[in-house]
Design an enzyme around this catalytic site. Structure first.
Site, PDB file in Angstrom:
ATOM      1  N   LYS A  76       0.814  -1.209   0.000  1.00 57.36           N
ATOM      2  CA  LYS A  76       0.000   0.000   0.000  1.00 57.36           C
ATOM      3  C   LYS A  76       0.854   1.269   0.000  1.00 57.36           C
ATOM      4  CE  LYS A  76      -3.486  -2.755  -0.114  1.00 57.36           C
ATOM      5  NZ  LYS A  76      -2.911  -4.046   0.231  1.00 57.36           N
ATOM      6  N   TYR A 290     -12.268 -15.139   2.159  1.00 52.21           N
ATOM      7  CA  TYR A 290     -11.308 -14.062   2.424  1.00 52.21           C
ATOM      8  C   TYR A 290     -10.903 -14.065   3.904  1.00 52.21           C
ATOM      9  CZ  TYR A 290      -9.394  -9.470   3.306  1.00 52.21           C
ATOM     10  OH  TYR A 290      -8.568  -8.453   3.714  1.00 52.21           O
ATOM     11  N   TYR A 316      -3.065 -12.634   2.511  1.00 46.30           N
ATOM     12  CA  TYR A 316      -2.670 -12.339   1.120  1.00 46.30           C
ATOM     13  C   TYR A 316      -1.425 -13.118   0.693  1.00 46.30           C
ATOM     14  CZ  TYR A 316      -5.814  -8.315   1.541  1.00 46.30           C
ATOM     15  OH  TYR A 316      -6.905  -7.506   1.715  1.00 46.30           O
TER      16      TYR A 316
HETATM   17  C1  LIG Z   1      -3.726  -5.352  -0.095  1.00 43.43           C
HETATM   18  C2  LIG Z   1      -2.755  -6.478  -0.122  1.00 43.43           C
HETATM   19  C3  LIG Z   1      -2.616  -7.294  -1.268  1.00 43.43           C
HETATM   20  C4  LIG Z   1      -3.476  -7.177  -2.471  1.00 43.43           C
HETATM   21  O1  LIG Z   1      -3.228  -6.048  -3.233  1.00 43.43           O
HETATM   22  P1  LIG Z   1      -4.443  -5.426  -4.069  1.00 43.43           P
HETATM   23  O2  LIG Z   1      -3.852  -4.258  -4.730  1.00 43.43           O
HETATM   24  O3  LIG Z   1      -5.523  -5.106  -3.085  1.00 43.43           O
HETATM   25  O4  LIG Z   1      -4.907  -6.469  -5.038  1.00 43.43           O
HETATM   26  C5  LIG Z   1      -1.647  -8.271  -1.246  1.00 43.43           C
HETATM   27  N1  LIG Z   1      -0.880  -8.483  -0.155  1.00 43.43           N
HETATM   28  C6  LIG Z   1      -1.001  -7.744   0.954  1.00 43.43           C
HETATM   29  C7  LIG Z   1      -0.144  -8.061   2.120  1.00 43.43           C
HETATM   30  C8  LIG Z   1      -1.945  -6.711   1.020  1.00 43.43           C
HETATM   31  O5  LIG Z   1      -2.073  -6.000   2.141  1.00 43.43           O
END
Ligand SMILES: *Cc1c(COP(=O)(O)O)cnc(C)c1O
Length: 364
Positions: A76, A290, A316
């Protein structure tokens, strides 16, 4: 095919020049957008030799976007460089954003707002139904509060965009200037961060003399993949990009990524056409839903912690790795030499899920 191979060989040096000049062009296109420096960039690109040896497939590399800085780092940061600059340009004094309870995006946004002297209000949606103390209080939730961001909870399935609008109205009535950042920072502004990452990775690999065959990463709200698709398309790159889904089914995920990539290319002001075939998502590793643990994710996180000393997350990157490892074992990357996993961060969420690893003191 032979003809094409032959051409590629003959043109090896000029094609590297072309790719560097496309990188330069992309840099110039990106430089037109306001950006605040938040990240530690470029992030390292490192070999994972013990993991490569263990799996016996292509040589594996990790692009360390877990090392972007800003409250333990993560993907992010790159998006927020463009989003927070846009908020400043709009004269905002307070950021509103939303995510799941253990949202990394919320945590990084709270940190960015703190660094830039803005307020930040976070709405957390209960997407998983988990209500144990570590999940609802520790990990990213603890860090949100540490960064001074008030956190307010919403039930699963709430319309989070209209919830954010409501908060914005209240703030406006209080004389504040709110700025809404969508979940995951995934709009055409945030995705510019990953257009820039595609350029960074291409230049970095060229400097190292490394030919990247495939790039794999976890895909959720789609800004990361959309930015990469746009950037790699602009660079005419033939890197095989694959997102491992963490929420939506394949068709929906690919449609979301493609739609945002098209909008990102437009925003960037290029005449690029984004091929639908450039968007690939494999959503076979989501498991029950999720943010819900899977055995493959737990195995993958332990394997990486114990072969490479690297920390991945349960929501993720751990599921992304599960996909990478399973696909290597199935021969998906056969014939490829170098595969890069983009580490999108998220290790702070480990402390929201301490029981899933079956470790002493945390067995359920
Ligand atoms: C938000 C996030 C993702 C996914 O990225 P997107 O741009 O939302 O598809 C992947 N890994 C982590 C650790 C995240 O926080």
């Amino acid at each position: 095919m032979a003809h094409i191979d032959n051409m590629a060989e003959q043109n090896a040096a000029p094609s590297a020049d072309i790719s560097m000049s496309l990188c330069k062009e992309l840099s110039i296109a990106l430089a037109r957008f306001p950006r605040v420096k938040l990240g530690h960039l470029p992030t390292p690109l490192e070999p994972m030799d013990r993991l490569s040896e263990h799996l016996g497939g292509p040589r594996l590399w990790v692009k360390r976007d877990d090392c972007t800085g800003l409250s333990t780092g993560g993907n992010k940061t790159r998006k927020l460089e463009y989003l927070m600059a846009d908020a400043q340009r709009c004269g905002a004094d307070t950021i509103i954003t939303q995510g799941a309870t253990q949202s990394n995006h919320a945590r990084q946004t709270a940190a960015a707002a703190a660094k830039l002297g803005m307020g930040c209000t976070i709405l957390l949606e209960d997407r998983t139904g988990a209500n144990d103390d570590p999940y609802v209080l520790s990990g990213n939730v603890l860090l949100n509060r540490l960064h001074g961001a008030p956190v307010s909870k919403r039930p699963g399935g709430a319309d989070m965009n209209s919830e954010m609008e409501e908060v914005a109205d209240t703030l406006l009535a209080d004389g504040k200037k709110p700025y809404i950042i969508p979940g995951g920072g995934s709009n055409a502004i945030g995705a510019l961060g990953y257009v820039n990452c595609a350029r960074e990775l291409t230049e970095q690999a060229a400097d190292m003399g490394l030919g990247i065959d495939a790039l794999v990463h976890a895909t959720g709200s789609s800004g990361t993949q959309a930015g990469l698709v746009t950037g790699l398309s602009a660079l005419n790159s033939d890197i095989h990009l694959l997102g491992i889904g963490v929420r939506a089914p394949q068709e929906k995920q690919e449609a979301m990524v493609h739609d945002l990539a098209v909008r990102t290319a437009e925003h960037l002001g290029t005449r690029l056409t984004i091929a639908r075939s450039a968007v690939r998502a494999d959503c076979a590793y989501v498991g029950p839903g999720y943010g819900k643990p899977t055995p493959g994710m737990v195995e993958a996180i332990k394997l990486l912690a114990q072969t490479e000393g690297l920390l991945f997350d349960p929501v993720y990157s751990g599921k992304g790795l599960d996909g990478l490892i399973t696909l290597i074992r199935k021969g998906y990357f056969d014939g490829m030499d170098n595969v890069v996993f983009l580490h999108t961060g998220g290790s702070a969420a480990l402390f929201g899920y301490p029981e899933i690893f079956g470790l002493p003191g945390y067995q359920t």
